[in-house]
Design a protein around this motif. Structure first.
Motif, PDB file in Angstrom:
ATOM      1  N   SER A  22       1.150  -1.545   0.239  1.00 59.08           N
ATOM      2  CA  SER A  22       0.050  -0.128   0.219  1.00 59.08           C
ATOM      3  C   SER A  22       1.038   1.463   0.071  1.00 59.08           C
ATOM      4  N   PHE A  89      -6.666   0.722  -7.739  1.00 63.86           N
ATOM      5  CA  PHE A  89      -6.692   0.763  -6.870  1.00 63.86           C
ATOM      6  C   PHE A  89      -7.691  -1.117  -6.841  1.00 63.86           C
ATOM      7  N   GLN A 116       1.293  -5.631  -9.324  1.00 63.60           N
ATOM      8  CA  GLN A 116       1.055  -4.074  -9.206  1.00 63.60           C
ATOM      9  C   GLN A 116       1.769  -2.410  -9.782  1.00 63.60           C
ATOM     10  N   LYS A 122      -2.188  -0.678  -7.030  1.00 61.88           N
ATOM     11  CA  LYS A 122      -1.843  -0.355  -5.771  1.00 61.88           C
ATOM     12  C   LYS A 122      -2.972  -1.043  -4.511  1.00 61.88           C
TER      13      LYS A 122
END
Ligand code: ADP
Ligand code: MG
Length: 330
Positions: A22, A89, A116, A122
């Protein structure tokens, strides 16, 4: 290097394996708060999708964990792509057997990290729980698109061409190989088919490029005939598919030379994760230019017509009878 001790509580797992994924998202607070925020941007919509995969149903329990991770992320990215959205995301629900090896989680997080990077998304949150049942993973993906522009299934019109990206049937044939079938195929063909089953290639560049070009769009995950059937139903139309035009990989061609009856598996097998879209014939040159620019085959396989249902026409002009249009859970 993962420690040899068993998992030491969900918060330690989150901090060790998921929080690093993250990093760079200010509203995710290293996954230490109850929730995350993401800023709304004027003129853009969020396109959201969740998809779960279950050990023994969608993947094999001894599949490498990094591939399982990439698969559960990619099936969601495929949905976003088919709607024309750019992925940004995702959230992850990890429902894990209590006795899971921590190295499995480490491998899983490694796979997420690789994708990612590849797809520029993310992790911003999720949930981690234990289960007495099968390992289950759910990803919720969020993508962005110009307001009001999400591509739909139900907007095809009679006379539209039907196109599909990439090649069809590889994953279904790959699953057959993994189950011990197709023994006489060359090792290279077997490997190619297996990797299409294990690792879908979501068409993330194609999806957004279809905005303003495609009339209807969806991803093919349950089989071509079933999924084109969804475009038909929601658009109030039928469709015709010319079997000889269905795009096949060299490995699938090799399998079909050996076993011609597998054509029905190509037409109805799942896990292709290609994009199926329609547009008026006036757009053919633009589609050809797009295929060239993306270096991705975009093949015209048929047309929308009035009526209902999907008809597959064989080379001899007869209609192919299919036992079932595609995969269903229930
Ligand atoms: P709560 O107790 O309020 O349900 P959790 O303890 O489940 O919150 O989660 C704490 C934080 O960690 C939250 O920000 C949550 O989004 C995040 N989180 C939990 N599990 C995962 C996971 N598997 N992947 C990513 N983030 C997770
Ligand atoms: Mg929780």
């Amino acid at each position: 290097v993962p420690p040899k001790t068993p998992p030491s509580g969900e918060f330690a797992l989150i901090a060790r394996y998921f929080a690093p994924l993250s990093r760079g998202v200010p509203g995710a607070y290293d996954l230490t708060d109850d929730a995350a925020w993401i800023r709304a941007e004027p003129g853009l919509d969020w396109v959201v999708k969740t998809d779960a995969i279950v050990a023994g149903v969608h993947f094999l329990p001894d599949d490498p964990p990094d591939l399982v991770a990439r698969k559960v992320l990619r099936v969601n990215l495929s949905d976003l792509a088919s709607k024309g959205a750019i992925p940004r995301f995702y959230l992850l629900d990890a429902v894990l057997p209590k006795d899971i090896d921590e190295s499995w989680i480490a491998g899983f997080a490694e796979g997420l990290g690789a994708d990612q990077h590849e797809f520029d998304v993310k992790l911003i949150g999720g949930d981690t729980t234990s289960t007495p049942g099968a390992l289950t993973l759910a990803v919720t993906a969020l993508g962005q698109i110009a307001s009001g522009c999400m591509l739909r299934r139900g907007t095809a019109q009679a006379g539209d061409d039907v196109y599909v990206s990439g090649t069809l049937g590889d994953a279904a044939l790959g699953l057959l190989v993994l189950r011990g079938g197709l023994n006489r195929l060359s090792p290279a063909a077997r490997d190619a088919l297996i990797s299409r089953y294990r690792l879908p290639q979501p068409r993330v560049s194609l999806g957004p490029a279809l905005l303003g070009l495609a009339r209807a769009s969806m991803d093919v995950s349950d089989g071509l005939v079933a999924d084109l059937g969804h475009i038909c139903e929601t658009s109030g139309l039928g469709a015709i598919v010319v079997e000889a035009s269905v795009p096949l990989s060299p490995a699938a061609r090799e399998a079909l030379r050996e076993h011609p009856a597998l054509m029905s598996a190509v037409l109805t097998g799942g896990d292709d994760y290609e994009i199926l879209f329609t547009l008026p014939p006036a757009g053919r040159e633009k589609v050809a230019a797009l295929a060239h620019r993306l270096n991705l085959p975009l093949t015209r396989i048929g047309a929308m017509q009035s009526g209902s249902g999907v008809k597959v026409m064989r080379a001899d002009g007869s209609e192919r009878a299919l036992d079932s249009p595609g995969w269903q859970h229930f």
